[in-house]
Design an enzyme around this catalytic site. Sequence first.
Site: not given
Length: 296
Positions: A102, A177, A245
């Site tokens: 990701t 995502k 993150k």
Amino acid sequence: MMVKRIKVSFVGLGVMGYHMAGHLCKSNKFELQVYNRTSEKSLAWEKEFGGNVVYSLEKAASQADVVIICSGRDEDMEEIVYSDGGIYKCLNKGAIVIDHTTTSFKLAKKLSKSFKEINIKFVDAPVSGGEAGAINGVLSVMAGGDRKVLNSVKHIIEEYSKSINYMGGAGYGQLAKMVNQICIAGVLQGLSEGILFAESEGVDMESLLSAVSGGAAQSWQMVNRADTMHNREFDFGFAIKWMVKDLGYCLERAEDNKTKLPIAKEVYDRYVYLMNKGHERSDTSALMLYDELSNT
């Protein structure tokens, strides 16, 4: 006549990649080799699955038709690709790189452009499903890039996933995502508040969850995390530090496309607070601890 098996290199044996590579190894359909920065993890994987381990990125890249990467952050991915000894200068012409990390949208676009310049095909394909999904081989994959390239490697990705969705051009897997993480943040915030509210009133949690999980409030988080949240158990895979993150990438992109994400920003700030209180490795359902810790 023997059919030549595809040579696949898997880079990154973290919480997710360890088991994803394991599924590829157990399938015995590919000529597989794995690489990890720390040799201890490589040796543990080799002992468990009996697969082939290599100890340099150069060897991983130069001996592969397909390189699959599952790393942690943008910085990790850039190191794997562009550093001295990275894969960029070692890949075979016409090879395919699948990135399950990701990352930010900007990095996915950069990687796609860089690889195209040297005749390497690239798919950004972040996954959802957590450690349990990786262990059970039922991850959801969101892919960006060339649809034909994705179709050519689907049979590989299917070894550790239950669904593969094509989202659009380069970077659109990462955008999907981001939506996933934005939605999870909101669901966990609502679930945390609901559980704390019920606890303050002394509502029987087993009866409550049975009642509400069968209606419109039902979610994966409720079914899989509500009971453990009530019991203050927060050791179930996807750690807070990774959500910080991911949400950071969401907020960065939202600033670029002028989208307001007030709930995501609030949850991001709460997770940062929890990290600073020593909960960076607790799973994301530990969000409910924020009110308890911030009031002490």
